[in-house]
Motif scaffolding. Structure first.
Motif, PDB file in Angstrom:
ATOM      1  N   THR A  96      19.221  25.187  -1.694  1.00  0.00           N
ATOM      2  CA  THR A  96      20.415  25.366  -2.510  1.00  0.00           C
ATOM      3  C   THR A  96      20.044  26.007  -3.843  1.00  0.00           C
ATOM      4  O   THR A  96      20.692  26.955  -4.299  1.00  0.00           O
ATOM      5  N   ASP A 100      21.258  29.654  -5.096  1.00  0.00           N
ATOM      6  CA  ASP A 100      22.001  29.757  -6.358  1.00  0.00           C
ATOM      7  C   ASP A 100      21.362  30.758  -7.318  1.00  0.00           C
ATOM      8  O   ASP A 100      22.037  31.362  -8.147  1.00  0.00           O
ATOM      9  N   ARG A 192      27.570  17.239  -2.422  1.00  0.00           N
ATOM     10  CA  ARG A 192      26.181  17.041  -2.875  1.00  0.00           C
ATOM     11  C   ARG A 192      25.268  16.813  -1.690  1.00  0.00           C
ATOM     12  O   ARG A 192      24.078  17.026  -1.756  1.00  0.00           O
ATOM     13  N   GLN A 314      28.850  12.814  -8.737  1.00  0.00           N
ATOM     14  CA  GLN A 314      28.850  14.209  -9.175  1.00  0.00           C
ATOM     15  C   GLN A 314      27.537  14.634  -9.817  1.00  0.00           C
ATOM     16  O   GLN A 314      27.531  15.456 -10.718  1.00  0.00           O
ATOM     17  N   ARG A 315      26.461  14.068  -9.356  1.00  0.00           N
ATOM     18  CA  ARG A 315      25.174  14.531  -9.881  1.00  0.00           C
ATOM     19  C   ARG A 315      24.833  15.870  -9.276  1.00  0.00           C
ATOM     20  O   ARG A 315      25.184  16.134  -8.135  1.00  0.00           O
ATOM     21  N   PRO A 316      24.107  16.716 -10.024  1.00  0.00           N
ATOM     22  CA  PRO A 316      23.709  18.000  -9.444  1.00  0.00           C
ATOM     23  C   PRO A 316      22.773  17.787  -8.251  1.00  0.00           C
ATOM     24  O   PRO A 316      22.120  16.755  -8.137  1.00  0.00           O
ATOM     25  N   TYR A 318      20.126  19.447  -7.640  1.00  0.00           N
ATOM     26  CA  TYR A 318      18.726  19.608  -8.053  1.00  0.00           C
ATOM     27  C   TYR A 318      18.693  19.839  -9.557  1.00  0.00           C
ATOM     28  O   TYR A 318      19.728  20.130 -10.176  1.00  0.00           O
ATOM     29  N   LEU A 319      17.523  19.712 -10.117  1.00  0.00           N
ATOM     30  CA  LEU A 319      17.366  19.985 -11.534  1.00  0.00           C
ATOM     31  C   LEU A 319      16.233  20.983 -11.703  1.00  0.00           C
ATOM     32  O   LEU A 319      15.157  20.806 -11.127  1.00  0.00           O
ATOM     33  N   GLN A 340      25.807  31.099 -10.863  1.00  0.00           N
ATOM     34  CA  GLN A 340      24.946  29.920 -10.795  1.00  0.00           C
ATOM     35  C   GLN A 340      25.735  28.624 -10.966  1.00  0.00           C
ATOM     36  O   GLN A 340      26.734  28.576 -11.648  1.00  0.00           O
ATOM     37  N   ARG A 341      25.246  27.584 -10.285  1.00  0.00           N
ATOM     38  CA  ARG A 341      26.000  26.338 -10.352  1.00  0.00           C
ATOM     39  C   ARG A 341      25.580  25.500 -11.567  1.00  0.00           C
ATOM     40  O   ARG A 341      24.658  25.824 -12.279  1.00  0.00           O
ATOM     41  N   ASP A 342      26.306  24.435 -11.751  1.00  0.00           N
ATOM     42  CA  ASP A 342      26.145  23.640 -12.954  1.00  0.00           C
ATOM     43  C   ASP A 342      24.732  23.129 -13.201  1.00  0.00           C
ATOM     44  O   ASP A 342      24.329  22.893 -14.317  1.00  0.00           O
ATOM     45  N   ALA A 343      23.968  22.981 -12.130  1.00  0.00           N
ATOM     46  CA  ALA A 343      22.662  22.356 -12.287  1.00  0.00           C
ATOM     47  C   ALA A 343      21.648  23.251 -12.982  1.00  0.00           C
ATOM     48  O   ALA A 343      20.681  22.779 -13.557  1.00  0.00           O
TER      49      ALA A 343
END
Ligand code: UDP
Ligand code: MG
Length: 344
Positions: A96, A100, A192, A314-316, A318-319, A340-343
């Motif tokens: 993912t 992204d 998720r 609603q945690r991403p 990945y970090l 790009q997504r929020d993470a």
């Protein structure tokens, strides 16, 4: 997606299509030994195709130095980008992250252990050029994988397809090409719990299937053990089907009906034959059985509730620890990173 004339002969050199970009995404977890060969083989193929390209290596929290090797490479070679995650999140999350961070008009996913031959990339591009939004690579054979793994995989897919609404093709893994349209569709799925094979199948779109022979691992060992595989299988089933819940209900209804019949039988027996008190063993057996059925049902409920719980947080997925690439590329890339997504 329009079809691109320039791609007609994908292997022709010196005629680079400046408008099109291909991203190759590779998730990496403890693959230090395989990386140099991987890089060599992928780069050789990329240099032979007539469109611009980028190689995105996602380090999924490796502990064997793969992360440093990737970082070093990305800082030296312009078409390589390193996306390093903050810890090991698992292949699905690493994929993912890679997707992204890909800017390509087409994105190809490849395993780092060279089980998916990069030499097939031109063929995949050809299928894309002919109009496919997804080019799924189907394993004709799986060299170097045990009989147990092959058969259990086979039965898993049969079961999954029988009980879920989404048809998840057997023997196609993550090795595939996706058009920008398919990538955007995938990125827009908000869940998720990313059971990739299921998500790939869910988006649909015109798909070309190409068969290939899966090579054995180039080096190292598969990160999967049977417990992991069981986990993934369970994940697949519970993410794409509520059949187990129905099964629990069905089991409940069946046992309840049997209980009623049994009660009726006891009443009749008492009326006809009087009232002796045998039957403790059968009573214990019944209680244990029903207890088991109840626990299984509760466990299943818990599984789905847990999934809801994690989605609700609603945690991403990945970090990112850092994204590395040569300076020249970084300047041109900032414009094109709108998706790009929020993470990230
Ligand atoms: N992988 C990953 N994170 C993990 C486990 C694996 O990024 O937690 C990567 C791994 O480096 C490889 C790919 O996922 O590039 C496939 O892993 P593996 O070869 O272990 O799986 P298999 O081929 O046995 O399905
Ligand atoms: Mg592998």
């Amino acid at each position: 997606m329009p079809v691109f004339k320039e791609l007609r002969s994908p292997l022709k050199k010196n005629n680079v299509n400046e408008k099109l970009l291909l991203s190759v995404v590779v998730p990496v977890y403890n693959e230090r030994q395989a990386l140099p060969v991987l890089y060599q083989r992928v780069q050789a193929v990329l240099q032979s195709i007539p469109i611009k390209n980028e190689l995105i290596l996602v380090d999924d929290g490796s502990k064997d130095g793969s992360d440093d090797w990737i970082a070093d490479l990305a800082l030296r070679v312009p078409n390589v980008r390193a996306v390093r995650l903050s810890r090991n999140f698992g292949k699905e999350a690493a994929l993912t992250a890679g997707i992204d961070h890909a800017n390509g008009d087409a994105v190809i996913i490849l395993d780092a252990d060279l089980q998916d031959p990069p030499e097939l990339i031109p063929q995949m591009l050809q299928a894309w050029h002919e109009g496919a939004d997804v080019v799924a690579m189907k394993r004709r054979s799986r060299a170097g994988e045990s009989f147990t793994k092959k058969t259990s995989a086979h039965f898993f897919y049969r079961l999954l397809n029988r009980i879920s609404d989404t048809d998840i093709p057997e023997d196609t893994g993550d090795f595939r090409l996706m058009s920008r349209k398919a990538v955007n569709a995938l990125a827009a799925l908000p869940e998720r719990n990313r059971y990739m094979k299921g998500l790939f199948a869910w988006i649909g779109l015109p798909t070309t299937v190409i068969e290939y022979d899966r090579a054995p691992r180039a080096a190292g060992q598969s990160q999967w053990n049977y417990l992991n595989l069981f986990h993934l299988a369970f994940e697949g089933i519970t993410s794409f089907s509520i059949a187990p819940l129905r099964l629990a209900t069905l089991a409940g209804v069946t046992t309840a009906l049997l209980g009623i019949l049994f009660a009726g039988w006891i009443v009749i027996k008492t009326l006809v034959l009087g009232e002796p008190t045998p039957g403790y063993p059968s009573l214990i057996a019944l209680i244990t059985f029903l207890g088991g059925v109840q626990l299984i049902s509760i466990g299943l409920l818990g599984e789905y509730m847990g999934k809801t719980y994690f989605e609700a947080k609603q945690r991403p997925v990945y970090l990112v620890r850092d994204v590395l690439q040569t300076k020249s590329v970084r300047l041109t890339q900032t414009r094109t990173q709108g998706h790009q997504r929020d993470a990230a």
